[in-house]
Scaffold this motif. Sequence first.
Motif, PDB file in Angstrom:
ATOM      1  N   UNK A  72      49.009  45.854  46.837  1.00  0.00           N
ATOM      2  CA  UNK A  72      49.834  44.829  47.485  1.00  0.00           C
ATOM      3  C   UNK A  72      49.547  44.727  48.976  1.00  0.00           C
ATOM      4  N   UNK A  74      46.387  45.068  50.323  1.00  0.00           N
ATOM      5  CA  UNK A  74      44.960  44.907  50.549  1.00  0.00           C
ATOM      6  C   UNK A  74      44.166  46.017  49.895  1.00  0.00           C
ATOM      7  N   UNK A 151      33.832  37.478  44.256  1.00  0.00           N
ATOM      8  CA  UNK A 151      34.262  36.086  44.298  1.00  0.00           C
ATOM      9  C   UNK A 151      33.251  35.189  45.001  1.00  0.00           C
ATOM     10  N   UNK A 232      32.459  35.324  40.572  1.00  0.00           N
ATOM     11  CA  UNK A 232      33.717  35.841  40.054  1.00  0.00           C
ATOM     12  C   UNK A 232      34.890  34.898  40.219  1.00  0.00           C
ATOM     13  N   UNK A 233      34.819  34.007  41.195  1.00  0.00           N
ATOM     14  CA  UNK A 233      35.925  33.063  41.369  1.00  0.00           C
ATOM     15  C   UNK A 233      35.924  32.041  40.218  1.00  0.00           C
ATOM     16  N   UNK A 236      36.627  33.743  36.817  1.00  0.00           N
ATOM     17  CA  UNK A 236      38.016  34.118  36.618  1.00  0.00           C
ATOM     18  C   UNK A 236      38.867  32.897  36.287  1.00  0.00           C
ATOM     19  N   UNK A 237      38.633  31.810  37.020  1.00  0.00           N
ATOM     20  CA  UNK A 237      39.364  30.559  36.761  1.00  0.00           C
ATOM     21  C   UNK A 237      39.067  30.092  35.333  1.00  0.00           C
ATOM     22  N   UNK A 240      40.530  32.580  32.550  1.00  0.00           N
ATOM     23  CA  UNK A 240      41.993  32.528  32.464  1.00  0.00           C
ATOM     24  C   UNK A 240      42.457  31.176  31.920  1.00  0.00           C
TER      25      UNK A 240
ATOM     26  N   UNK B 184      44.244  29.855  42.260  1.00  0.00           N
ATOM     27  CA  UNK B 184      43.580  31.039  42.799  1.00  0.00           C
ATOM     28  C   UNK B 184      43.389  32.052  41.680  1.00  0.00           C
ATOM     29  N   UNK B 185      42.747  33.177  41.998  1.00  0.00           N
ATOM     30  CA  UNK B 185      42.456  34.152  40.946  1.00  0.00           C
ATOM     31  C   UNK B 185      43.459  35.294  40.941  1.00  0.00           C
ATOM     32  N   UNK B 190      46.887  38.099  49.333  1.00  0.00           N
ATOM     33  CA  UNK B 190      45.567  38.476  49.833  1.00  0.00           C
ATOM     34  C   UNK B 190      44.425  38.065  48.903  1.00  0.00           C
ATOM     35  N   UNK B 191      44.737  37.488  47.755  1.00  0.00           N
ATOM     36  CA  UNK B 191      43.712  37.192  46.768  1.00  0.00           C
ATOM     37  C   UNK B 191      42.866  35.978  47.141  1.00  0.00           C
ATOM     38  N   UNK B 192      41.657  35.965  46.611  1.00  0.00           N
ATOM     39  CA  UNK B 192      40.864  34.754  46.607  1.00  0.00           C
ATOM     40  C   UNK B 192      40.018  34.498  47.835  1.00  0.00           C
ATOM     41  N   UNK B 193      39.520  33.274  47.897  1.00  0.00           N
ATOM     42  CA  UNK B 193      38.610  32.890  48.965  1.00  0.00           C
ATOM     43  C   UNK B 193      39.380  32.574  50.247  1.00  0.00           C
ATOM     44  N   UNK B 196      41.183  29.231  50.771  1.00  0.00           N
ATOM     45  CA  UNK B 196      42.421  29.081  50.003  1.00  0.00           C
ATOM     46  C   UNK B 196      43.571  29.804  50.703  1.00  0.00           C
TER      47      UNK B 196
END
Lengths: 344, 344
Positions: A72, A74, A151, A232-233, A236-237, A240, B184-185, B190-193, B196
């Motif tokens: 949570x 980082x 990603x 990976x981005x 993952x999209x 999912x 987002x993933x 903190x996730x993702x690009x 975003x």
Amino acid sequence: MNRLTLALDVMGGDFGPRITIPASLQALEQDPMLDIMLFGDSRIMSPYLANIPHHLRQRISLHHCERVVKNQQGLSHALRHSKGSSMRLAIEAVRDKRAQACVSGGDTAVLMGLAKVLLQPLAGIQRPALVSNIPTIDGKQSIMLDLGANIDCSAETLMQFAQMGAIFAENSFNLVYPRVALLNIGIEELKGLKNIRDAAALIQQQTQLNYIGYIEGNYLLNGHADVIVCDGFAGNIALKTLEGTAKNIFGLLKNRNARPSWIKSGLKKLLVPCGKYLLKKYAGQLSQFNPDKYNGASLLGLTAVVVKSHGSANQAAFLYAIRQAAWQVRSDIPNKILAGLEKK
Amino acid sequence: MNRLTLALDVMGGDFGPRITIPASLQALEQDPMLDIMLFGDSRIMSPYLANIPHHLRQRISLHHCERVVKNQQGLSHALRHSKGSSMRLAIEAVRDKRAQACVSGGDTAVLMGLAKVLLQPLAGIQRPALVSNIPTIDGKQSIMLDLGANIDCSAETLMQFAQMGAIFAENSFNLVYPRVALLNIGIEELKGLKNIRDAAALIQQQTQLNYIGYIEGNYLLNGHADVIVCDGFAGNIALKTLEGTAKNIFGLLKNRNARPSWIKSGLKKLLVPCGKYLLKKYAGQLSQFNPDKYNGASLLGLTAVVVKSHGSANQAAFLYAIRQAAWQVRSDIPNKILAGLEKK
């Protein structure tokens, strides 16, 4: 079949021991050559292990850990504070050769980060990838990578994913010269992002790869490619979205409340038993699209086998992840990838 | 309802006039206040218009063009060579106020490129977006943008998509304060690009937007958000994956050849009629996920209405695109977006 030991992070995933321990017991029942090390809070684990048959209990070892990795604050914070956690201890068991593979439903980024540090990537691999099987409409499977570990990928990284994926597909599906495609938003050469176009050029130069071009999201399930390569981005999209769509449609099929009211009307009552029977049969046929049947993304490109179970995996899905890990160990996947890359 | 004229690119899409003209006739039947301008090769179009009733024929005008836009040699080549093509002439009819909106199943990039040049973006809009409705499990709809017009987006562009999307959702679904999410993933901050995460920070500052955070691919259909914002690469991958998964599952349900052999056995024959009936009823319920029912991505952020039909659209899907264009004109969507942006 070889005797093997798996190290399981019992605390990972949304449901923890409630899912992971029953799945472990099922795996032990199904695979008499399997031993399992359970890493987690022994106070939470113990109740799930009371009253289980002696022949299963003796193939389980409990390894108490106080901590669970959270992501949570980082990735670097999580990695720094991972000592003594169930995930880290499970990976360390693999590093120390007490187990041959690790399965965790914990945070993907932390699992990949710890695995890279503790188990090391194979020689020549810069970025290990997250790979999974996906079902195809013809009842077979394709494999797809990366699914979220990297990603942002250079063309070279995507090419390496293609190489690792091809070797994984050869072994997973007993294929010679598996068809490799790059996920893109069109099939024309000029489409998409620059790194994907550059990767296409690089992959085309590799004659040992059977590159068939770009594939679009709507053909992922059609079995047009054995290996689908993406960053990976996007991966993952796509994965999912695929899972969510399948789950939602199955949900509609199964949901009693969603059945239209005419089902209850007197005249139609006669039809219901026949229809239920038929729907059940159809559901069986559709079950190839049930995400539980292909849970377990694998970290590919490390010196040992690490399988990441879906955070929301149920018991059947976690069992699949355990079996996937056992299969990869027995198939010697890491060494086959190393050998395959060295040949190239 | 206002009388309105639509300009249709008859030659676009995989099937051309075979799909687009029957769909046009159906639209005219359903909407007595509609007139249609057909742009295409009159030698190909004419046979489809023989023997149609006079009351429909008089609401159609034919506009012959020799050329069809192709995008095989890159966008700039296609745009340079678009003069006199069915797509360009249809857009020019809108520019010259002979029609109020344009529908085409041709190449998305060319359509967007021509529309930007000929119709111009609304004041303040840098990059118009491709937007579409997607069905949700609760029988409602969400909207998603961008779906492929802008494969690489800055945080500012994503914020502008959120603003346009919110206005589109307000009008499409009669919503006050529609819920806006970023694809987002993961759901953690903190996730993702980076673009975003930066967009999230920008959108949060816009108090007129009801920002609810990140959404993952597996929740796209769950109705958690009314507006789903992403760059065109991720959006295209997600939408196509969603469509492909739904189509494949429907295909399995419908495909006679895929039926298991037990269906043919003597004893079971009795069950088939009942089961067929029941499956048909269930299929009706599932049909909200049929991509034909939400075909028609719209180019949002231009001074006029342009709807892009799916290249592989069938007649029902192209009809939906026509109706979507008519609805947007009658709802005055471009001016509402302009007014909404000026308020902000």
